[in-house]
Design an enzyme around this catalytic site. Structure first.
Site, mmCIF file in Angstrom:
data_model
loop_
_atom_site.group_PDB
_atom_site.id
_atom_site.type_symbol
_atom_site.label_atom_id
_atom_site.label_comp_id
_atom_site.label_asym_id
_atom_site.label_seq_id
_atom_site.Cartn_x
_atom_site.Cartn_y
_atom_site.Cartn_z
ATOM 1 N N GLY A 131 33.694 35.241 42.575
ATOM 2 C CA GLY A 131 34.942 35.166 41.834
ATOM 3 C C GLY A 131 35.268 36.451 41.112
ATOM 4 O O GLY A 131 36.282 36.524 40.407
ATOM 5 N N ASP A 132 34.433 37.451 41.254
ATOM 6 C CA ASP A 132 34.661 38.745 40.599
ATOM 7 C C ASP A 132 34.201 39.844 41.556
ATOM 8 O O ASP A 132 34.036 39.601 42.756
ATOM 9 C CB ASP A 132 33.935 38.805 39.250
ATOM 10 C CG ASP A 132 34.685 39.646 38.220
ATOM 11 O OD1 ASP A 132 35.028 40.793 38.550
ATOM 12 O OD2 ASP A 132 34.918 39.167 37.094
#
Length: 469
Positions: free
Chosen positions: A257-258
């Protein structure tokens, strides 16, 4: 002749007896001698050093049912094995099972070997993670990581595809609800002020926050690890080398997610004062999926300086940007001598993205602390289904210089932006780049290739040993 016959008959009887024994052993399911020899050797793996002493987690009362807390067992195991470390090193084997645990510390001359079928399950109880003093180059409060080490030498975390599961969902939910705003959630692996570190051949899933964080370290190998987190999970960076020297990250796969990899060196006045750069970093053969973040981010925490970074043979799929340089007024420090080549990209928002206005300042900043961004090289890249080719934003009166792009082909998506190159306060050159770059990056008009070093950083020449668990 008679002697020969006697010997032959004797040998024949021995062979007959041996065959009878083998038949009986087979019928009753006993292992053959070859199997016993193989099990004596154990599982073969490669490491910077092998170990003289071995133990299994169950020797210390651990229960692998996924429910019983094994925090005490992990801590006791490492405490009792530490005195043996100076005598040829120690190895702790985590066998198949689900081993629930809170935070525990490693020791020097130590191998943590996670077998296939074994999962280290991170406790969801916040009290299992002690509060830690701020890192010198950051200054913010934080929980201890699940696996932690400080001031160590010769540490290996490896396996034959065993797993560390951070069980991060409860941490993400609380964070999204407004929790943990002034404290960093636990990481899966953090090793600080250490040297000769290897993290390899394991799977990491669902970390509460960052996955792998070597910081203030030298001589680091991260190899053949697979990291998975939901693409909407907050701050689940894959691998974050931070104020480290002589590091290689290779053959890794990250879905996150990053940022899949984020290269760092501290933030604002804390990073400037600590002044430990990240340098001599090689990243190669990375596969990344991260729709809302970068394949490789450089910064935004770069106040201690980042230089001599080599990135090659990268595959990015459904990822926001390839390499994103992030900085801001107040960061100080530098990002220079960055070299990237042989990227294959499919479905990207941006190919090139440099940001001079990243808005993250935890505790004020010095507006006179301007970053230096120069000598950023990209070459031999292809991308398809791209929304925007480049967004390059320097800082007024502090332009980012020495940007070079060569042999780059970008195929646009059906929903492409009309303005393909948005460039301000940058300077550089290009050669054989399509679509045509902005005027601040003029085409040299001749066949030119951007630089990529031909020498090796020292860690690339390290030969691993054949070891057994």
């Amino acid at each position: 002749m008679e002697v020969f016959v006697e010997i032959s008959n004797s040998k024949m009887k021995m062979i007959q007896i041996s065959l009878c024994i083998l038949v009986v052993l087979t019928i009753f399911g006993f292992p053959m001698m070859e199997s016993r020899i193989e099990s004596k050797k154990g599982i073969e793996y490669q490491a910077i050093n092998c170990r003289k002493h071995n133990a299994v987690l169950t020797d210390f009362g651990a229960v692998g049912d996924g429910k019983t807390s094994n925090t005490k067992a992990f801590r006791e195991a490492i405490s009792k094995l530490t005195p043996l470390a100076a005598d040829g090193g120690v190895q702790l084997i985590v066998p198949p099972g689900k081993w629930l645990t809170g935070s525990f510390n490693l020791t020097s001359h130590f191998t943590l070997f996670i077998q296939q079928g074994a999962t280290i399950l991170a406790s969801q109880d916040e009290f299992e993670y002690p509060m830690m003093p701020p890192l010198p180059s950051y200054g913010d409060a934080r929980f201890a990581s699940l696996i932690y080490g400080s001031n160590l030498t010769d540490v290996v975390i490896t396996g034959n595809k065993g797993t560390i599961n951070g069980q991060g969902k409860s941490w993400w939910v609380k964070y999204r609800g407004g929790g943990f705003k002034s404290i960093s959630r636990p990481l899966l692996i953090e090793i600080i002020f250490s040297e000769n570190i290897q993290i390899s051949d394991i799977n990491l899933i669902d970390s509460p926050m960052w996955n792998v964080h070597p910081v203030y370290c030298k001589n680091v190998i991260v190899r053949n690890i697979k990291i998975d987190a939901p693409i909407d999970s907050p701050n689940t960076d894959g691998i974050n080398p931070d104020s480290c020297t002589n590091t290689i990250i290779e053959d890794c796969s990250v879905t996150s997610g990053d940022d899949c990899i984020a290269v760092k060196s501290g933030i604002d006045q804390f990073g400037i004062a600590t002044a430990i750069p990240t340098q001599q970093l090689s990243i190669r053969r990375l596969t990344c999926v991260s729709p809302d973040s970068a394949g490789i981010a450089i910064g935004s925490e770069m106040s201690g300086g980042i230089k001599d970074v080599r990135i090659e043979d990268v595959t990015l799929i459904n990822t926001q940007s390839a390499i994103r340089v992030k900085t801001a007024i107040g960061r100080g420090g530098y990002v220079k001598d960055i070299f990237a080549r042989r990227f294959t990209m499919k479905t990207m928002k941006y190919v090139f993205w440099i940001t001079g206005s990243y808005k993250l300042h935890p505790i004020g900043f010095d507006p006179k602390a301007l970053p230096e961004i120069r000598n950023i090289n990209y070459r031999d890249m292809t991308a398809e289904n791209v929304t925007m080719s480049a967004r390059l934003e320097g800082i007024k009166n502090d332009p980012f210089t020495g940007i070079c792009m060569s042999n780059v082909s970008i195929a646009l998506s059906p929903t492409t932006k009309k303005l393909q190159w948005n460039c301000t306060d940058v300077a550089g050159v290009t050669s054989r780049v399509k679509p045509e770059p902005c005027s601040l990056l003029p085409d040299k008009g001749t066949k030119m290739d951007c630089a990529f070093p031909v020498d090796k950083i020292p860690i690339e020449s390290v030969v691993l040993n054949k070891c057994y668990a």
